[in-house]
Design an enzyme around this catalytic site. Structure first.
Site, PDB file in Angstrom:
ATOM      1  N   SER A  69       0.757  -1.124  -0.193  1.00  0.00           N
ATOM      2  CA  SER A  69       0.005   0.087   0.129  1.00  0.00           C
ATOM      3  C   SER A  69       0.794   1.101   0.043  1.00  0.00           C
ATOM      4  CB  SER A  69      -0.971  -0.010   1.070  1.00  0.00           C
ATOM      5  OG  SER A  69      -1.971   0.939   0.921  1.00  0.00           O
ATOM      6  N   THR A  70       0.810   1.967   1.057  1.00  0.00           N
ATOM      7  CA  THR A  70       1.692   3.298   0.953  1.00  0.00           C
ATOM      8  C   THR A  70       2.981   3.051   0.845  1.00  0.00           C
ATOM      9  OG1 THR A  70      -0.224   4.106   2.505  1.00  0.00           O
ATOM     10  CG2 THR A  70       1.867   5.454   2.341  1.00  0.00           C
ATOM     11  N   HIS A 115      -2.704  -1.123  -3.148  1.00  0.00           N
ATOM     12  CA  HIS A 115      -3.976   0.017  -3.277  1.00  0.00           C
ATOM     13  C   HIS A 115      -3.885   1.446  -4.170  1.00  0.00           C
ATOM     14  CE1 HIS A 115      -4.422  -1.771   1.340  1.00  0.00           C
ATOM     15  NE2 HIS A 115      -4.833  -2.466   0.222  1.00  0.00           N
ATOM     16  N   MET A 128      -0.151   1.412   5.257  1.00  0.00           N
ATOM     17  CA  MET A 128      -0.907   1.683   6.304  1.00  0.00           C
ATOM     18  C   MET A 128      -1.961   0.618   6.834  1.00  0.00           C
ATOM     19  SD  MET A 128      -1.159   4.511   8.482  1.00  0.00           S
ATOM     20  CE  MET A 128      -0.708   5.856   7.602  1.00  0.00           C
ATOM     21  N   ASP A 188      -4.277  -4.669   6.490  1.00  0.00           N
ATOM     22  CA  ASP A 188      -4.821  -5.342   4.840  1.00  0.00           C
ATOM     23  C   ASP A 188      -3.778  -6.308   4.904  1.00  0.00           C
ATOM     24  OD1 ASP A 188      -6.699  -6.193   3.089  1.00  0.00           O
ATOM     25  OD2 ASP A 188      -5.295  -5.077   1.473  1.00  0.00           O
TER      26      ASP A 188
END
Length: 397
Positions: free
Chosen positions: A213-214, A240, A333, A336
């Site tokens: 993700s991030t 993401h 973050m 997930d």
């Protein structure tokens, strides 16, 4: 606590004002200054010494792309977050910006001058906290963890929503969910990982499932640029990312990766040595087929606040491949992917997690590690080599 200092660069005075208000509304963040184009932004960097730059793309005299080109020539390492249009053309230019060294991007709802920019306020706070926070800490500042900033942003969103709906005239932080985190919490405490006893021994690996993700756009660029050209297993990736950008993102990765990279499509045959990026706003799962397993896309409900979700992919891989898979969880973050990576491990799959030092945000890898889902923590620099090593080890090479 020190502030994360932010330089806002946008040709619209309205946007500069609105973005600055979002930044300054977060405790621990401060708008160091603003600039109307890339030229003025370059001039202000030595004076303001920002920890992060929020950069528009289309500006007079010096565009965002031209700024990034000049930034690269000058060796400026301050992280840059692009404020991007969601149009197809905007997606292509945004990927060009990532190739030039931008860290990540945020979509402007409604175009280049968006009065709805406040609707992505929490995303702006998250990106600043993640990239700017890491940069600031590396330069000696005391900065709260990204999770603290995001938590505070959610409390303010809850307050604004409650006031807007007329539920209450003023909401107190103590009346919101979840409970406020302690102000002294710089980073979450480390926990000893749980112990998972696999149901079966790990076997030769047939597929790699990766959740990120991030911090993901640049992390994936590094991993896939370094991957062994002879890597013979398919890699399914959940990054993401909003709809409209993943096709261009896959194309940008394909330019630097020795393997073929494409945005996954419903019904794609899962071929060895190919990388499939989950499309924005679609979950990706695997389905058994007579000759070759296939990819299926779905619009089922968000999982852990995301679609695509790493948990959805990992759950599917655990069911179909059991002990013949490698699960990888990287910077991001939240949580997930953590729970279903643990399920992959329970089924006998091999697992890797990115280490804290090289992660932009250690949330997802940390959560997986604490659940006992991660067998080995690996630096970003060594991730490509470690993935190859695990494949060879399981094959008995």
């Amino acid at each position: 606590m020190d502030n994360i200092e932010v330089l806002v660069c946008d040709d619209s005075s309205l946007m500069r004002n609105m973005i600055s208000r979002i930044v300054d509304s977060a405790e621990g963040m401060h708008t160091a200054g603003t600039a109307m184009n890339g030229k003025f932004c370059l001039q202000k960097i030595p004076l303001l010494k920002p920890d992060l730059i929020l950069l528009d793309i289309e500006m007079p005299e010096m565009t965002g792309v031209q700024f990034l080109e000049e930034r690269k020539k000058l060796g400026i390492d301050i992280p840059v977050i692009i404020l991007s249009s969601i149009a197809t053309k905007g997606a292509a230019v945004t990927m060009q910006c990532l190739e030039l060294g931008a860290s990540d991007f945020i979509t402007k709802p409604g175009g280049s001058v968006s009065v709805n920019i406040t609707s992505v306020g929490s995303s702006i706070i998250e990106k600043i906290a993640s990239y700017g926070g890491k940069y600031a800490r590396a330069h000696g500042k005391n900065i709260a963890s990204p999770e603290v900033f995001v938590h505070q942003a959610k409390l303010k969103e809850a307050e604004a929503a409650a006031v807007k709906e007329g539920i209450i005239s003023k909401i107190k932080p103590s009346e919101t969910k979840p409970e406020p985190l302690p102000a002294t919490l710089w980073t979450p405490p480390h926990k000893e990982p749980a112990v998972i006893t696999p149901l079966r021994q790990s076997g030769p690996i047939d597929v790699v499932a990766l959740g990120i993700s991030t911090g993901g756009p640049n992390a994936l660029r590094e991993v896939f640029a370094k991957i062994d050209p002879k890597f013979s297993k398919p890699i399914l990736v959940v990054q993401h990312m909003p709809a409209g950008f993943t096709k261009e993102f896959a194309a940008s990765l394909d330019k630097i990766c020795p393997l073929k990279v494409k945005e996954a499509e419903d019904g794609d045959l899962i071929h060895p040595g190919q990388i499939y990026i989950a499309p924005g706003d679609f979950h990706i799962v695997v389905q058994k087929s007579t000759l070759c397993n296939v990819i299926r896309l779905s619009k089922e409900d968000l999982r852990n606040g995301h679609r695509p979700s790493a948990d959805v992919l990992f759950e599917s891989v655990a069911k179909l491949y059991k002990n013949r898979a490698l699960g990888v969880i990287m910077t991001g973050m939240g949580r997930d992917g953590a729970a279903q990576l643990a399920e992959m491990r329970k089924q006998g799959a091999r697992t890797l997690g990115q280490d804290e030092k090289s992660s932009i945000v250690y949330g997802m890898p940390r959560a997986a590690w604490e659940l006992g889902a991660v067998q080995k923590q690996v630096s970003l620099e060594n991730m490509a080599a470690e993935m190859s090593a695990v494949i060879k080890e399981q094959a008995g090479v």
